[in-house]
Design an enzyme around this catalytic site. Structure first.
Site, PDB file in Angstrom:
ATOM      1  N   THR A  63      -2.062  -7.241  -1.960  1.00 42.90           N
ATOM      2  CA  THR A  63      -0.700  -6.761  -1.713  1.00 42.90           C
ATOM      3  C   THR A  63       0.277  -7.928  -1.846  1.00 42.90           C
ATOM      4  O   THR A  63      -0.133  -9.087  -1.940  1.00 42.90           O
ATOM      5  CB  THR A  63      -0.593  -6.164  -0.302  1.00 42.90           C
ATOM      6  OG1 THR A  63      -0.915  -7.186   0.653  1.00 42.90           O
ATOM      7  CG2 THR A  63      -1.556  -4.995  -0.135  1.00 42.90           C
ATOM      8  N   TYR A 102      -2.640  -7.925  16.693  1.00 45.96           N
ATOM      9  CA  TYR A 102      -2.905  -7.080  15.523  1.00 45.96           C
ATOM     10  C   TYR A 102      -4.172  -6.266  15.721  1.00 45.96           C
ATOM     11  O   TYR A 102      -4.203  -5.053  15.465  1.00 45.96           O
ATOM     12  CB  TYR A 102      -3.017  -7.971  14.284  1.00 45.96           C
ATOM     13  CG  TYR A 102      -3.184  -7.225  12.987  1.00 45.96           C
ATOM     14  CD1 TYR A 102      -2.138  -6.488  12.443  1.00 45.96           C
ATOM     15  CD2 TYR A 102      -4.386  -7.275  12.280  1.00 45.96           C
ATOM     16  CE1 TYR A 102      -2.277  -5.810  11.237  1.00 45.96           C
ATOM     17  CE2 TYR A 102      -4.543  -6.602  11.078  1.00 45.96           C
ATOM     18  CZ  TYR A 102      -3.491  -5.880  10.561  1.00 45.96           C
ATOM     19  OH  TYR A 102      -3.633  -5.203   9.371  1.00 45.96           O
ATOM     20  N   LEU A 161       0.815  -1.208   0.000  1.00 46.21           N
ATOM     21  CA  LEU A 161       0.000   0.000   0.000  1.00 46.21           C
ATOM     22  C   LEU A 161       0.851   1.262   0.000  1.00 46.21           C
ATOM     23  O   LEU A 161       0.550   2.229  -0.699  1.00 46.21           O
ATOM     24  CB  LEU A 161      -0.930   0.010   1.219  1.00 46.21           C
ATOM     25  CG  LEU A 161      -2.009  -1.070   1.287  1.00 46.21           C
ATOM     26  CD1 LEU A 161      -2.814  -0.929   2.581  1.00 46.21           C
ATOM     27  CD2 LEU A 161      -2.923  -1.003   0.085  1.00 46.21           C
ATOM     28  N   CYS A 198       1.463   3.749   6.440  1.00 44.19           N
ATOM     29  CA  CYS A 198       1.110   2.417   5.932  1.00 44.19           C
ATOM     30  C   CYS A 198       1.964   1.311   6.558  1.00 44.19           C
ATOM     31  O   CYS A 198       1.659   0.130   6.373  1.00 44.19           O
ATOM     32  CB  CYS A 198       1.277   2.348   4.419  1.00 44.19           C
ATOM     33  SG  CYS A 198       0.156   3.414   3.492  1.00 44.19           S
TER      34      CYS A 198
END
Length: 255
Positions: A196, A161, A17, A86
């Site tokens: 990604t 996370y 990203l 990012c």
């Protein structure tokens, strides 16, 4: 916000990203300083994948002095008006696994990179933006952070996370209020599943399983769609203090 004669700092800019956002901003004439770890910068440089208008700088987002140096590099090019965070990591571990309780060092590392790193870059960049000449509506700069749908529906194995990205989301309105007085807007994007390099190694079966949970359109997002949303936030001076889900109505199941 007017981007002419301005610079930007983009973290995680060597790939994924961050690289897409850096290239998109540079294509509009913005002088971009991209921050990434030394290995990522070396790999992108060797591959010749650094676009014109982007300067990659090796720095750890949790290192305040390194971040300050990267920001100073951007200011040398033009007034700093844009920051896009990012950089992040996403290791998976359950709270209680086969080896016992979740490793405290791993949890701390995820929070340090994803949450404290985002805060470090945002705070230090905003202090510099505060000295900019104001544009229309008194805007001096914009910060766009990256959370995740895991901030709202963390899956099994995502406790660290989810905690870190939930922190980024929660920080958004507080940061926007803190920085209103100096004319800096703050928004956050919470992506769902995005195409990604991290996703390049997954099996077709796993890809189909992920995409099955997406409502419409039933596919992964393209990095360019993230970059377009960043651009929309920069263009729209009345967007502030908001976390925007970019997930095609995805609501992640427990696993």
């Amino acid at each position: 916000m007017e981007l002419n004669n301005s610079s930007a700092v983009v973290t995680g800019a060597a790939s994924g990203l961050g690289a897409t956002v850096a290239a998109a901003l540079a294509s509009q004439g913005v002088q971009v300083v991209g921050i990434d770890l030394e290995a990522g910068v070396a790999q992108a440089t060797e591959a010749g994948s650094v676009p014109d208008g982007v300067v990659l700088v090796a720095a750890d987002v949790t290192d305040g002095e390194a971040v300050d140096a990267a920001i100073a590099r951007a200011v040398e090019l033009a007034p700093l008006r844009t920051v896009v965070n990012c950089a992040g990591i996403a290791p998976s571990a359950r709270m209680v696994g086969r080896k016992g309780a979740h490793d405290l060092g791993l949890f701390r590392k995820v929070v340090e990179v994803n949450l404290i790193g985002t805060f470090t870059v945002m705070a230090r960049a905003a202090a510099v933006m505060a000295d900019n000449e104001p544009l229309a509506d008194g805007v001096r700069g914009v910060v766009v952070n990256t959370a995740s749908v895991a901030a709202f529906e963390g899956q099994v194995g995502q406790v660290a996370y989810a905690a870190s990205k939930g922190g980024v989301h929660s920080m958004t309105i507080a940061a926007a209020r803190d920085l209103a007085g100096v004319g800096v807007r703050v928004c956050t994007i919470a992506p769902g599943i995005v195409e990604t390099p991290m996703m390049a190694g997954i099996t077709q079966e796993f890809r189909e399983e992920l995409e099955a949970n997406v409502q419409f359109p039933k596919r992964m997002a393209a990095p360019q769609e993230y970059a377009r949303l960043v651009q929309m936030i920069l263009d729209h001076d009345y967007l502030n203090g908001e976390t925007i889900r970019m997930d095609a109505a995805l609501r992640m199941p427990p696993r």
